[in-house]
Design a protein around this motif. Sequence first.
Motif, PDB file in Angstrom:
ATOM      1  N   TRP A 169       0.798  -1.226   0.000  1.00 40.60           N
ATOM      2  CA  TRP A 169       0.000   0.000   0.000  1.00 40.60           C
ATOM      3  C   TRP A 169       0.831   1.277   0.000  1.00 40.60           C
ATOM      4  CZ3 TRP A 169      -4.002   2.049  -1.729  1.00 40.60           C
ATOM      5  CH2 TRP A 169      -4.709   3.086  -1.117  1.00 40.60           C
ATOM      6  N   ALA A 170       1.777   1.407   0.921  1.00 44.69           N
ATOM      7  CA  ALA A 170       2.549   2.651   0.995  1.00 44.69           C
ATOM      8  C   ALA A 170       3.348   2.876  -0.284  1.00 44.69           C
ATOM      9  CB  ALA A 170       3.478   2.626   2.208  1.00 44.69           C
ATOM     10  N   THR A 171       3.969   1.813  -0.802  1.00 45.90           N
ATOM     11  CA  THR A 171       4.721   1.907  -2.048  1.00 45.90           C
ATOM     12  C   THR A 171       3.795   2.234  -3.205  1.00 45.90           C
ATOM     13  OG1 THR A 171       6.324   0.285  -1.244  1.00 45.90           O
ATOM     14  CG2 THR A 171       6.264   0.663  -3.628  1.00 45.90           C
ATOM     15  N   TYR A 172       2.632   1.607  -3.187  1.00 42.79           N
ATOM     16  CA  TYR A 172       1.631   1.804  -4.248  1.00 42.79           C
ATOM     17  C   TYR A 172       1.180   3.262  -4.316  1.00 42.79           C
ATOM     18  CZ  TYR A 172      -2.660   0.937  -6.941  1.00 42.79           C
ATOM     19  OH  TYR A 172      -3.656   0.949  -7.892  1.00 42.79           O
ATOM     20  N   LEU A 173       0.942   3.855  -3.148  1.00 42.57           N
ATOM     21  CA  LEU A 173       0.521   5.253  -3.116  1.00 42.57           C
ATOM     22  C   LEU A 173       1.593   6.154  -3.723  1.00 42.57           C
ATOM     23  CD1 LEU A 173      -1.170   5.577   0.402  1.00 42.57           C
ATOM     24  CD2 LEU A 173      -2.296   5.609  -1.829  1.00 42.57           C
ATOM     25  N   ASP A 174       2.850   5.866  -3.416  1.00 39.24           N
ATOM     26  CA  ASP A 174       3.938   6.672  -3.956  1.00 39.24           C
ATOM     27  C   ASP A 174       4.069   6.477  -5.466  1.00 39.24           C
ATOM     28  OD1 ASP A 174       6.309   8.423  -3.463  1.00 39.24           O
ATOM     29  OD2 ASP A 174       7.368   6.702  -4.275  1.00 39.24           O
ATOM     30  N   THR A 175       3.936   5.236  -5.928  1.00 39.14           N
ATOM     31  CA  THR A 175       4.048   4.937  -7.363  1.00 39.14           C
ATOM     32  C   THR A 175       2.968   5.663  -8.155  1.00 39.14           C
ATOM     33  OG1 THR A 175       5.005   2.757  -6.934  1.00 39.14           O
ATOM     34  CG2 THR A 175       4.016   3.102  -9.099  1.00 39.14           C
TER      35      THR A 175
END
Length: 541
Positions: A422-428
């Motif tokens: 989730w956190a990586t996804y939001l940044d991507t």
Amino acid sequence: MKKLLVFLIAVLTLSTILAGCSGGEKTSSGDAKDAKDVKQEMVVNAKTEPPAIDPAKATDTTSGWILDHIFEGLYTRDKEGNPVLGAAKDVKISEDGKTYTFTLREDAKWSDGSPVTASDFEYAWKRVLNPETGSAFAFYLYYIKGAEDYNKGKGSEGDVAIKAEDDHTFVVELNSPLGYFDSLLTLWTFDPVKKDLVEGNKNWSADANNYVSNGPFKMTKWEHDNQVIIEKNTEYYAKDEVNLDKVTFKMVGEATTYYQMFKTKEFDLVITLPTDVIDAERKNDEYLEVPYYGTYMYMFNTEKEPFNNQKVRKAFAMAIDRETLAKNVSKAGETPAYSMVPLGAETPEGDFRKVGGDYIEENYDEAKKLLEEGMKEEGWATLPEVTLMYNTDENHKKIAEAVQEMIKVNLGVNIKLNNQEWATYLDTTKQHNYQMARMGWIGVFVDPVVNLDYYLGDSPNNRTGWVNEEFDRIMAESKVEQDPEKRFQLLHDAEEILMTDLPFMPVYHYTNNYLVSQNFEDIAYYVNRYPALKWAKKVSQ
């Protein structure tokens, strides 16, 4: 009937960020008088690591769930989700409806025992607006005079019309009257923060050590990627309303695992059941469905091929079977979505969604035709390769796989799947480093304006690259229009532009499903927030 009743209550209250329904409250058959002899602790599943437990920076429901329990703004919510005064004990509104003068409670305190002051609110709100903070929710403060210009670098902090006149008096001046200002102020973005804490440690919100808040609970432990623990805040002015001594938010993302953990009593509450158990669990007294005022969708990156072409976007949007996705894949009681705004927002002419109708027709032959036309316009002999991204979650995976198969069968296009935490996804997605990506948007209160705001051209939440000046102009006009009928017509006009250009593909409008231990009562369920545990009580072991 219980689900319908909950929904009708939400529509009739039409109030808030949490315009809610207590009609779905779970109660226990245990004797509440014995609650004092029961250990008042609860374990719930947050599913993922919260990206930011910081009122200025949080944009997601996981972070918001925790923030709603450890902070409190000028307004808070009652059990039904209606806005009521919180850290403020009184508010006076000027005759022209533009100036709000709040008087803070004398007994409003931080969890370290120091007083909450009007200066704490002034500092917190200006911190949200400070361009250096990078708050994606700063636009919610644009109703305040001078706020938008300051946030966009066109004005100064001193031009923002908010001021702490003394420790207990906080004055806010709006650009124009706003009928839902009280509801808006229940959003965590408007919570106070303590200046010396924030400025003394740039990573103040990443650790429970020395963390200070002003809500019914305080954060006492954050084991990243494992759990967040909050405990009763004995400095909270209404601490007698808080029954739980401790709430543990675990982070278990795999649906089958957390479902089994509920069954073995390791969890007292879980959200979003595995799809293959929902039909059976509907017969369980611990099962609950509550409408959730938001939209599950796939964003298109309009800056990247092939979704730079409107006909290709429309072809994809017409090529999926939403009824099957909602009823046979997700199975959680969702409503197929042919628009951005869900059911639930009442207007003078009736429900906004029913008045506006559907915008997308599922027509596979027409979709193929549009795809061919779009490819011809771009000069593509073959369609550029497409990857669909989703954040790691068993149910998201099942839906993505079903969409993948529908696109293959109905459009003749093979797409790849990719997932990220989730956190990586939001940044991507924030970096626009995708072609097609899953997203959900929940209204901070029940009004079409908050659903449509997502796609404003300058909104940090709009990750599609789509900008339409006419859409933005109409949305801006709707926010100052005082005639309700004209305001809602403007919002219909804006939605029509959005659904014509289609920078996204709506899939369904949400319903939340829960399993909740019958050992607990007085949990409040809202239509656009996760459950409120402020009043929750354990009545039996």
